[in-house]
Structure formats: structure tokens, C-alpha cells
Design an enzyme around this catalytic site. Structure first.
Site, PDB file in Angstrom:
ATOM      1  N   ASN A 206     126.385  40.014 -32.154  1.00  0.00           N
ATOM      2  CA  ASN A 206     127.461  40.866 -32.682  1.00  0.00           C
ATOM      3  C   ASN A 206     127.078  42.331 -32.511  1.00  0.00           C
ATOM      4  OD1 ASN A 206     126.120  41.840 -35.205  1.00  0.00           O
ATOM      5  ND2 ASN A 206     126.013  39.628 -35.564  1.00  0.00           N
ATOM      6  N   ASP A 275     127.132  33.209 -37.966  1.00  0.00           N
ATOM      7  CA  ASP A 275     127.597  32.085 -38.789  1.00  0.00           C
ATOM      8  C   ASP A 275     127.455  30.762 -38.034  1.00  0.00           C
ATOM      9  OD1 ASP A 275     128.319  33.290 -41.223  1.00  0.00           O
ATOM     10  OD2 ASP A 275     130.061  34.186 -40.251  1.00  0.00           O
ATOM     11  N   LYS A 285     119.271  28.868 -16.774  1.00  0.00           N
ATOM     12  CA  LYS A 285     120.459  29.721 -16.827  1.00  0.00           C
ATOM     13  C   LYS A 285     121.702  28.918 -16.427  1.00  0.00           C
ATOM     14  CE  LYS A 285     122.386  33.888 -14.951  1.00  0.00           C
ATOM     15  NZ  LYS A 285     122.535  34.595 -13.700  1.00  0.00           N
ATOM     16  N   PHE A 319     126.677  42.076 -48.424  1.00  0.00           N
ATOM     17  CA  PHE A 319     127.657  42.913 -47.749  1.00  0.00           C
ATOM     18  C   PHE A 319     128.792  41.998 -47.306  1.00  0.00           C
ATOM     19  CE2 PHE A 319     126.688  47.348 -46.387  1.00  0.00           C
ATOM     20  CZ  PHE A 319     125.595  47.547 -47.195  1.00  0.00           C
ATOM     21  N   LYS A 333     134.185  36.359 -51.785  1.00  0.00           N
ATOM     22  CA  LYS A 333     132.812  36.214 -51.295  1.00  0.00           C
ATOM     23  C   LYS A 333     131.809  36.444 -52.431  1.00  0.00           C
ATOM     24  CE  LYS A 333     132.674  36.852 -46.631  1.00  0.00           C
ATOM     25  NZ  LYS A 333     132.762  37.614 -45.421  1.00  0.00           N
ATOM     26  N   LYS A 337     129.396  33.460 -53.347  1.00  0.00           N
ATOM     27  CA  LYS A 337     127.970  33.588 -53.030  1.00  0.00           C
ATOM     28  C   LYS A 337     127.118  33.811 -54.278  1.00  0.00           C
ATOM     29  CE  LYS A 337     128.549  34.520 -48.236  1.00  0.00           C
ATOM     30  NZ  LYS A 337     127.749  34.457 -47.045  1.00  0.00           N
TER      31      LYS A 337
HETATM   32  O1  PMT Z   1     124.263  47.556 -38.386  1.00  0.00           O
HETATM   33  P1  PMT Z   1     125.390  48.569 -38.346  1.00  0.00           P
HETATM   34  O2  PMT Z   1     125.849  48.832 -36.925  1.00  0.00           O
HETATM   35  O3  PMT Z   1     125.044  49.821 -39.086  1.00  0.00           O
HETATM   36  O4  PMT Z   1     126.670  47.931 -39.061  1.00  0.00           O
HETATM   37  C1  PMT Z   1     126.639  47.695 -40.426  1.00  0.00           C
HETATM   38  C2  PMT Z   1     127.411  46.421 -40.813  1.00  0.00           C
HETATM   39  C3  PMT Z   1     128.889  46.611 -40.501  1.00  0.00           C
HETATM   40  C4  PMT Z   1     126.878  45.222 -40.027  1.00  0.00           C
HETATM   41  C5  PMT Z   1     127.143  46.205 -42.345  1.00  0.00           C
HETATM   42  O5  PMT Z   1     127.685  47.294 -43.041  1.00  0.00           O
HETATM   43  C6  PMT Z   1     127.774  44.905 -42.831  1.00  0.00           C
HETATM   44  O6  PMT Z   1     128.937  44.835 -43.167  1.00  0.00           O
HETATM   45  N1  PMT Z   1     126.949  43.814 -42.886  1.00  0.00           N
HETATM   46  C7  PMT Z   1     127.386  42.468 -43.235  1.00  0.00           C
HETATM   47  C8  PMT Z   1     128.055  41.861 -42.051  1.00  0.00           C
HETATM   48  C9  PMT Z   1     128.391  40.405 -42.254  1.00  0.00           C
HETATM   49  O7  PMT Z   1     127.818  39.575 -41.628  1.00  0.00           O
HETATM   50  O8  PMT Z   1     129.256  40.178 -43.188  1.00  0.00           O
HETATM   51  P2  PMT Z   1     129.791  38.680 -43.573  1.00  0.00           P
HETATM   52  O9  PMT Z   1     130.998  38.962 -44.354  1.00  0.00           O
HETATM   53  O10 PMT Z   1     129.901  37.851 -42.350  1.00  0.00           O
HETATM   54  O11 PMT Z   1     128.621  38.095 -44.474  1.00  0.00           O
HETATM   55  C10 PMT Z   1     128.599  38.270 -45.875  1.00  0.00           C
HETATM   56  C11 PMT Z   1     127.185  38.350 -46.390  1.00  0.00           C
HETATM   57  O12 PMT Z   1     126.528  37.083 -46.159  1.00  0.00           O
HETATM   58  C12 PMT Z   1     126.323  39.410 -45.749  1.00  0.00           C
HETATM   59  O13 PMT Z   1     125.511  39.986 -46.743  1.00  0.00           O
HETATM   60  C13 PMT Z   1     125.474  38.623 -44.753  1.00  0.00           C
HETATM   61  O14 PMT Z   1     124.202  39.251 -44.552  1.00  0.00           O
HETATM   62  C14 PMT Z   1     125.331  37.274 -45.446  1.00  0.00           C
HETATM   63  N2  PMT Z   1     125.174  36.130 -44.539  1.00  0.00           N
HETATM   64  C15 PMT Z   1     126.128  35.792 -43.635  1.00  0.00           C
HETATM   65  C16 PMT Z   1     125.946  34.682 -42.822  1.00  0.00           C
HETATM   66  C17 PMT Z   1     124.777  33.923 -42.954  1.00  0.00           C
HETATM   67  N3  PMT Z   1     124.543  32.858 -42.190  1.00  0.00           N
HETATM   68  N4  PMT Z   1     123.854  34.274 -43.876  1.00  0.00           N
HETATM   69  C18 PMT Z   1     124.039  35.343 -44.660  1.00  0.00           C
HETATM   70  O15 PMT Z   1     123.191  35.655 -45.510  1.00  0.00           O
END
Ligand code: PMT
Length: 433
Positions: A206, A275, A285, A319, A333, A337
Site C-alpha cells: 500500500n 488485511d 517470477k 488508526f 472499528k 477492536k
Molecule cells: O505512512 P503515511 O504515508 O504517513 O500514512 C499514514 C497512514 C494514512 C497510513 C496512517 O495515518 C493510517 O491511517 N494508518 C492506519 C491505516 C490502516 O491500515 O487502517 P485500517 O483502517 O485498515 O486499520 C485499522 C487499524 O488496525 C490500524 O491501527 C492498523 O494498524 C490495524 N491493523 C489492520 C490490519 C491488520 N491486519 N492488523 C492491524 O493491526
């Protein structure tokens, strides 16, 4: 505290006068040194009148120690040296150890913390030479106060405006340990995106750059926390003295986080974790032979695993990167979570979020919602940490408020901030000491 303000030659030099005032409001004794170019933008007299100290502009002034050694007396006098505005030229001199005028000579001679507040045209700011010089300085422990975006002197709009003088003054206070509200805390922060291999050369990934997570690491460290930074692949330099664990896949990030979380008192998950991962990684490859279907399996939710294993008192902040219904999805969320708070960012908005230098967010807890408008990620990191610090405050107990039993208690006196669920008129908040 004694602060030496260095002014180099940019149009923002006049704002250094506001910085001097902001520092003096914090009871700092301020002296100013200027480059010769800076004197073309603002007179030394302005600063000597403001500070009550002579303003040095060359190595050859007859100062306390005599001509030719003035840089030594200024550099030993200062408890902190802050250069604002810092031009691309002065940053390059600092990075490469040139000492052909007073400011760059003081930089080499001082043992005090050094801060630079760059200001320049966007193209000059973004130029790899400037960014490399800044990274060299960051690695040496110099604190960089990122410029703001907006209208620039050259008429264009972009990044490069000198940060607000109040913000620079705050950064100086931080550097002097005056804002040490995270002392004793250990922050584990995740940053960047993860990569899931498809074959030996391709991956699912990503656009996360790591900037948000690294900004949180730097902000927490400057406020006294010990920081463990777990990052996916990123081109950024970690803040000096911060422990960096580099990982690639979601599984590696999970292992690193779960292994180190016992040390942490706060965990902030700013990383964009995959995810899904391909169920099968091709050993060679993949060839282009026509349509291809890739089967994906869900990765483990690290945030959920952290919440499950947390110990009492350990704060967990997630986040949420949302492209629609931000508040609704963010709230869902947060509840699903089980974190203490979620930082929601609208990643569909042009110019903020992924890979940008700026971001905007809503800090959501189960009872509060705090809007954080667009600002640099470094500033946002401090705003987020301000809210996290609030979560550490004594627990608040909410009781029914019988107005007739306590007439005259007005809404304003109730310590309620952004309370979305409870009406302050009906409820009373009791702070348990
Ligand atoms: O790195 P930058 O370019 O500065 O960009 C910052 C950002 C946009 C990436 C950051 O601000 C941000 O939003 N990070 C969370 C991105 C994300 O994956 O969000 P989500 O809504 O998909 O996940 C929710 C939360 O679950 C997040 O805290 C994530 O770390 C966590 N997660 C998600 C999937 C997974 N398998 N395990 C997790 O712990």
C-alpha cells in the site's frame, strides 16, 4: 534559560522577531546572531532593541572574548541554538561542516541542542539535496521544525513557509526538556505499510510512507518517552536514539509487536497493515500467460491481538484509514477492536493521509471526539499525544446530575470536553483524585 537565535537570509527573517518575543514570553534570555544575507531582510537593530544584547553578524566582531573567537563565546553561552529561518544554504553548510561565517561556525562549536526551522521555496525544500542534508542533520540529533504549507513569498502555494513562531518556541521548550509529559512512558509505535509477496519480485502493498508513525516516534521521544518503532519498508530516517525494528510482512510486524509489547506503556498502531496475503507465493517470477486469479487469505489482526494481551494500564490506540463514513466506520472499528482510542483519517481527501507531509484526523474515544484539522504530520503527532496524555489523567466518573440539588452549577464549570453522548446539563463529571 539562554537561547541563541540564528537568523539566515530568507524573506521569513522578519518572523524571527516574533520568535524572539515568543521565547521571551517563556522567560528566556535571548540573543541573536545573523548571517550577512539576513541583514538585508531585517536590521540587526531590531533584534538588539528586542533583546537588549548586541547582535553579532560576523566572525570578526570585537566581542567578549575578542575578535575572531566570538563564535566560541556565543556557542558556550547558549542552552539551545535555534536557527529560524534556516535557508537551504545554511542547512547545507551545517550538514557538511562548512564554517565560513558566524552561524555555521557556531553550529560546529556548540554543545547545546540545535533546532532548525527551514523556510524556502517548495522546489528547494523538496530537492533531494535539501532532504539529504536534513536527514544528515536529523541523524546527528538536530531537531527539524517542519515548514508549513501555504502562500509563499515567490507567489506559489506549497510547502516551505516558516513554521509558526509559537510552534518553534514550543519546540525549543521541548528540546530543553520543559515539556516532558511522557517521561517514564515507553511507546511502541508501528509505521509504514507491510508487503505480502506474490513471487520473488512482486508483492501486494500500500501507499503508506511511514511518515505518520515516524512523526509520532519523534514527538514522543522529544517529550521524554522511550520509543520502540516497528516499521514496514520506509525510506525515512528514524529519530536519533529511537529503537527501530524493520519488518516486511504483516506476520513479521505481528511477531515484533507481540514480542515487544510487554515493555510498552503505550501502543500506537499507525501502520497500514495488509488485511490479506496470497495463500501461495510462487517460487519463480510469475510469467504473463493470460488472466491470473490470486487467492488471498486474511492476515491476523495485530491490533485485536494486542488488545487481547494488554495488561492493565497499557494504553492502546489504533488508526483508521477511511474513504467514506469516517466517523461511523471509525466508531465501529473502535468498538470492534476494543482500543482506548482510534485516530480516524480521511484518506480519500486529496493531498493528505498516505505519503503526504500533512494529515487531518479525528481522535475518537468511547466518550469524546476531537477534530484535528489539516497540519503537518509532526504537529498532528503532538496533538495526538496531547490526547493520549489526557487518557492518562485520573479516571472520570459520570453520575446523574440533579440540578435542583446543586443550583447554580453552570454547564461551563463542568470539565466536559467534546462530550458527544452525555449532556452536561443532565450529568455531572466527578474527577477521582
Ligand atoms: O505512512 P503515511 O504515508 O504517513 O500514512 C499514514 C497512514 C494514512 C497510513 C496512517 O495515518 C493510517 O491511517 N494508518 C492506519 C491505516 C490502516 O491500515 O487502517 P485500517 O483502517 O485498515 O486499520 C485499522 C487499524 O488496525 C490500524 O491501527 C492498523 O494498524 C490495524 N491493523 C489492520 C490490519 C491488520 N491486519 N492488523 C492491524 O493491526
Amino acid at each position: 534559560m539562554k537561547i541563541l537565535v540564528g537568523v539566515s537570509g530568507g524573506i521569513a527573517a522578519y518572523k524571527a522577531a516574533e520568535l524572539v518575543r515568543a521565547l521571551q514570553r517563556q522567560a528566556m534570555d535571548v540573543r541573536v546572531v545573523m548571517t550577512e544575507s539576513a541583514t538585508r531582510f531585517i536590521q540587526p537593530l531590531t533584534f538588539s532593541a528586542l533583546t537588549n544584547h548586541p547582535v553579532r553578524t560576523t566572525l570578526w566582531d570585537e566581542g567578549e572574548l575578542g575578535a575572531g573567537v566570538e563564535h566560541i563565546s556565543e556557542s558556550t553561552w547558549a542552552d539551545a541554538f535555534v536557527v529560524a529561518p534556516a535557508t537551504a544554504n545554511i542547512l547545507a553548510k551545517f550538514a557538511h561542516g562548512l564554517a565560513d561565517e558566524l552561524l555555521s561556525t557556531i553550529y560546529l562549536a556548540t554543545n547545546a541542542p540545535v533546532l532548525v526551522a527551514p523556510a524556502m521555496n517548495s522546489k528547494m525544500w523538496e530537492h533531494p539535496a535539501t532532504q539529504t542534508n536534513l536527514n544528515i542533520l536529523r541523524e546527528r540529533g538536530v531537531r527539524v521544525i517542519e515548514p508549513d504549507s501555504g502562500q509563499l513569498a515567490c507567489g506559489t502555494i506549497g510547502i516551505g513557509r516558516l513554521a509558526d513562531p509559537e510552534e518553534i518556541a514550543n519546540a525549543v521548550l521541548n528540546a530543553l526538556g520543559r515539556r516532558h509529559d511522557l517521561a517514564g512512558e515507553v511507546l511502541l509505535v508501528t509505521a509504514g505499510g507491510t508487503r505480502e509477496a506474490l513471487d520473488p519480485v512482486r508483492f501486494l502493498g500500500n501507499r503508506s510512507s511511514g511518515k505518520m508513525g515516524f512523526a509520532l516516534a519523534e514527538a514522543a521521544q522529544s517529550r521524554g518517552a522511550r520509543v520502540i518503532l516497528v516499521s514496514g519498508p520506509s525510506a525515512l530516517y528514524p529519530p536519533a536514539n529511537c529503537e527501530l525494528l524493520r519488518v516486511t510482512t504483516a506476520e513479521e510486524m505481528r511477531n515484533a509487536v507481540l514480542e515487544r509489547m510487554t515493555e510498552a506503556t503505550m501502543i500506537i498502531k499507525a501502520a497500514a497493515v495488509a488485511d490479506y496475503r496470497p495463500t501461495h507465493v510462487a517460487p519463480e517470477k510469475l510469467k504473463r500467460t493470460g488472466p491470473l486469479t490470486i487467492e488471498l487469505a486474511p492476515t491476523e489482526d495485530i491490533l485485536a491481538a494486542v488488545v487481547e494481551r494488554r495488561r492493565p494500564g497499557q494504553l492502546v490506540i489504533g488508526f483508521a484509514a477511511e474513504t467514506q463514513n469516517q466517523l461511523e466506520n471509525g466508531r465501529a472499528k473502535l468498538l470492534k477492536k476494543g482500543a482506548d482510542a482510534i485516530v480516524i483519517n480521511d484518506v480519500a481527501k486529496e493531498g493528505i493521509g498516505f505519503d503526504a507531509d500533512v494529515n487531518a484526523a479525528t481522535f475518537l474515544t468511547r466518550t469524546t471526539s476531537t477534530e484535528m484539522p489539516e497540519m503537518t504530520k509532526r504537529k498532528l503527532a503532538d496533538r495526538i499525544l496531547d490526547e493520549v496524555v489526557q487518557l492518562r489523567r485520573p479516571a472520570q466518573r459520570v453520575e446523574e446530575f440533579d440540578e435542583s440539588a446543586a443550583p447554580g452549577v453552570s454547564d461551563e464549570r463542568l470539565p466536559v470536553k467534546d462530550e458527544p453522548f452525555l449532556s452536561p446539563r443532565q450529568k455531572r463529571i466527578i474527577i477521582e483524585e
